[in-house]
Structure formats: C-alpha cells, structure tokens
Design a protein around this motif. Sequence first.
Motif, short mmCIF file in Angstrom:
data_model
loop_
_atom_site.label_atom_id
_atom_site.label_comp_id
_atom_site.label_asym_id
_atom_site.label_seq_id
_atom_site.Cartn_x
_atom_site.Cartn_y
_atom_site.Cartn_z
N ASN A 1 -8.54 17.81 3.39
CA ASN A 1 -7.54 16.96 4.03
C ASN A 1 -7.94 15.52 3.76
O ASN A 1 -8.78 14.96 4.47
CB ASN A 1 -7.48 17.22 5.53
CG ASN A 1 -7.20 18.67 5.87
OD1 ASN A 1 -6.06 19.07 5.96
ND2 ASN A 1 -8.26 19.45 6.08
N ILE A 2 -7.38 14.93 2.73
CA ILE A 2 -7.78 13.58 2.32
C ILE A 2 -6.60 12.63 2.49
O ILE A 2 -5.49 12.92 2.06
CB ILE A 2 -8.26 13.56 0.86
CG1 ILE A 2 -9.55 14.36 0.71
CG2 ILE A 2 -8.47 12.12 0.38
CD1 ILE A 2 -10.08 14.43 -0.72
N ILE A 3 -6.88 11.50 3.13
CA ILE A 3 -5.90 10.42 3.20
C ILE A 3 -6.23 9.47 2.06
O ILE A 3 -7.32 8.88 2.02
CB ILE A 3 -5.98 9.70 4.55
CG1 ILE A 3 -5.71 10.68 5.70
CG2 ILE A 3 -4.99 8.55 4.59
CD1 ILE A 3 -6.07 10.13 7.06
N ALA A 4 -5.31 9.34 1.12
CA ALA A 4 -5.50 8.47 -0.05
C ALA A 4 -4.63 7.24 0.12
O ALA A 4 -3.41 7.35 0.26
CB ALA A 4 -5.13 9.21 -1.33
N TYR B 1 0.83 -1.20 0.00
CA TYR B 1 0.00 0.00 0.00
C TYR B 1 0.87 1.25 0.00
O TYR B 1 1.97 1.25 0.54
CB TYR B 1 -0.92 0.01 1.23
CG TYR B 1 -1.94 -1.09 1.22
CD1 TYR B 1 -3.16 -0.94 0.58
CD2 TYR B 1 -1.66 -2.31 1.85
CE1 TYR B 1 -4.09 -1.97 0.56
CE2 TYR B 1 -2.59 -3.34 1.84
CZ TYR B 1 -3.80 -3.16 1.20
OH TYR B 1 -4.71 -4.18 1.18
N TRP B 2 0.34 2.31 -0.61
CA TRP B 2 1.00 3.61 -0.62
C TRP B 2 -0.03 4.62 -0.12
O TRP B 2 -1.10 4.77 -0.72
CB TRP B 2 1.46 3.94 -2.03
CG TRP B 2 2.22 5.22 -2.19
CD1 TRP B 2 2.82 5.95 -1.21
CD2 TRP B 2 2.46 5.94 -3.41
NE1 TRP B 2 3.43 7.06 -1.74
CE2 TRP B 2 3.22 7.07 -3.09
CE3 TRP B 2 2.10 5.72 -4.74
CZ2 TRP B 2 3.65 7.99 -4.05
CZ3 TRP B 2 2.51 6.62 -5.70
CH2 TRP B 2 3.27 7.75 -5.36
N THR B 3 0.28 5.29 0.98
CA THR B 3 -0.64 6.25 1.58
C THR B 3 -0.11 7.66 1.38
O THR B 3 1.05 7.95 1.71
CB THR B 3 -0.85 5.96 3.07
OG1 THR B 3 -1.32 4.61 3.22
CG2 THR B 3 -1.89 6.90 3.67
N ILE B 4 -0.96 8.53 0.87
CA ILE B 4 -0.58 9.91 0.54
C ILE B 4 -1.56 10.87 1.21
O ILE B 4 -2.78 10.64 1.20
CB ILE B 4 -0.61 10.14 -0.98
CG1 ILE B 4 0.27 9.12 -1.71
CG2 ILE B 4 -0.18 11.56 -1.34
CD1 ILE B 4 0.06 9.10 -3.21
N ALA B 5 -1.05 11.94 1.78
CA ALA B 5 -1.89 13.01 2.30
C ALA B 5 -2.14 14.01 1.18
O ALA B 5 -1.20 14.49 0.55
CB ALA B 5 -1.22 13.70 3.48
N VAL B 6 -3.41 14.29 0.93
CA VAL B 6 -3.79 15.23 -0.13
C VAL B 6 -4.42 16.46 0.52
O VAL B 6 -5.41 16.35 1.24
CB VAL B 6 -4.78 14.58 -1.11
CG1 VAL B 6 -5.13 15.56 -2.23
CG2 VAL B 6 -4.20 13.29 -1.68
N PHE B 7 -3.83 17.62 0.26
CA PHE B 7 -4.31 18.86 0.87
C PHE B 7 -4.80 19.82 -0.20
O PHE B 7 -4.15 20.00 -1.23
CB PHE B 7 -3.19 19.54 1.66
CG PHE B 7 -2.58 18.70 2.75
CD1 PHE B 7 -3.31 18.38 3.89
CD2 PHE B 7 -1.29 18.22 2.62
CE1 PHE B 7 -2.75 17.61 4.89
CE2 PHE B 7 -0.73 17.45 3.62
CZ PHE B 7 -1.46 17.13 4.75
N GLY B 8 -5.94 20.43 0.06
CA GLY B 8 -6.45 21.51 -0.78
C GLY B 8 -6.51 22.77 0.06
O GLY B 8 -7.19 22.80 1.09
N VAL B 9 -5.75 23.79 -0.33
CA VAL B 9 -5.65 24.98 0.50
C VAL B 9 -6.62 26.06 0.05
O VAL B 9 -6.88 26.24 -1.14
CB VAL B 9 -4.20 25.54 0.51
CG1 VAL B 9 -3.29 24.61 1.29
CG2 VAL B 9 -3.67 25.74 -0.90
N ASP B 10 -7.14 26.77 1.02
CA ASP B 10 -8.11 27.84 0.78
C ASP B 10 -7.35 29.14 0.56
O ASP B 10 -7.40 30.06 1.37
CB ASP B 10 -9.05 27.95 1.98
CG ASP B 10 -10.14 28.98 1.77
OD1 ASP B 10 -10.40 29.34 0.60
OD2 ASP B 10 -10.73 29.44 2.76
#
Length: 252
Positions: free
Chosen positions: A25-28, A1-10
Amino acid sequence: YWTIAVFGVDSRDSSVGAGANSDVNIIANINRKTGEIRLVSVFRDTYLKISDSRFNKINAAYCNGGPEQAIRALNENLDLNITDYCTFNWAAVANGINILGGVDVELSKAEFYYINSYITETVKATKIYSTHLQHAGMNHLDGVQAVAYARLRLMDTDYQRTQRQRIVVELCLNKAKQSGIKTLITLAQTILPQIKTSIDISKAAPFLFRYKQLHIGETAGFPFDKVSADVKDRRYAVVALTLESNVIKLHE
C-alpha cells in the motif's frame, strides 16, 4: 502534485480486484514540475477504519471492496484526496523486471537464508521461470527473484519489507530511465493488460516525454510513531501513536 495509491495484491493467480489483501500500500506523490516522486508505504497491518462501521488492518479494505474501498479508507484516515490508483500482482512485477533486464541487489546473509523458498513459491504462483540464488552479497536478480526479495519478512518485520519494496521500485525506475524507447514500449504493452488502474493515457502522456526527469525522493513507512498490539479478537496489528500526529507528519 499528483498523488496515486499503488496497491500490490497477495494473489496467487492473475486477479487484481477485491478478494485479495493488498500487502503493498504505497502513496506515491509526484511533483509535476520537478519529476520528484515521494513514496510512503502504509504498513499492511495498520489498524484503521476501513469502512463506515468497521476497523481492521488496512490491507483488508482492498480485500473487502477493491481499490475503491481501499482509496476511501486511505483518504478518510490520512486526510487525503486520492482519486487515482494502480494495482499489480506478482506476475506483473516479475514480467516487468525481466523486460528491464533485472536489478542488482545486495543481499544480507539473513535475506539469502530465506529467499530461495520465496523464489520457489513465486515460480509456482506465476509460472515464470527462475532459479535459486547461490550466495549472499551482490546479486543480479531476475523478475521472480526481485519479487521474492520484496516479499521477504521472516528475518525481520513488515517494516523492513516495505523498505525492500521501495528499493525495488527505485531500481526499476532507474533501469527504465536507462532503457530505450523500444524496451519501454514492450514494457507498457506487456504490463498494462496485467494491472488494474484508473489512469488513462492522457494523464500519463506528459510524463512519457519527460521520463528521464523522474526520480525517487524521500521515502518512508507509515505510521512513523507506532506500537504493535493485540486488538479486537486478539489480532496482531500496528497502531499509530497517535493517528492525528502521524497524519500531520505524513502531510509534512
């Protein structure tokens, strides 16, 4: 598995570093063998430990210390070991979706009531052309309109907003899988300069040749069991009940 933090900034400009709250704030979690991607949105108002001595809403971790502090907070609170991240802003999403040819979304009457004001604000911030929508129901959304859809929350809550964000992610992945190599190259050339990421081409390359195998599996919002409460300084926050039991469910 590969886990990536995905951030979308305002951010109302092109910035993707510290100084802006991470409203996405998505954990993929990617299964390297099957191509399944599971997504968990950590609600932006979740009250967690964001540094060695401070508790606050999780989106403040990114604002205070950029992706490094945000990842440390996710790892400590959620018992994870994330090392990779990707951060995007409104313009990157809008440009990417425009290159993919837009996405089809069913708008409720409540969503339609609010979306045009969000479109106006997003055009002003990104300087990307778009138009107002004319009706509820099925709509073909361009990049700006899709960003506006993913930002909607006034008619319900941030919980539903994160669900809309995950819908847009899945729609974009499906459009990318239907696209030709030329479109995907244009997408990469346009988007990569606009984002901030720890991922180099050597890590991503294995998926470039198997991109049609990628698919969205289970998605959810965290915490699963929660309550809205006024915490320190009477600020609204989402509190996990309990953090331990929610983290166990997250790992499951």
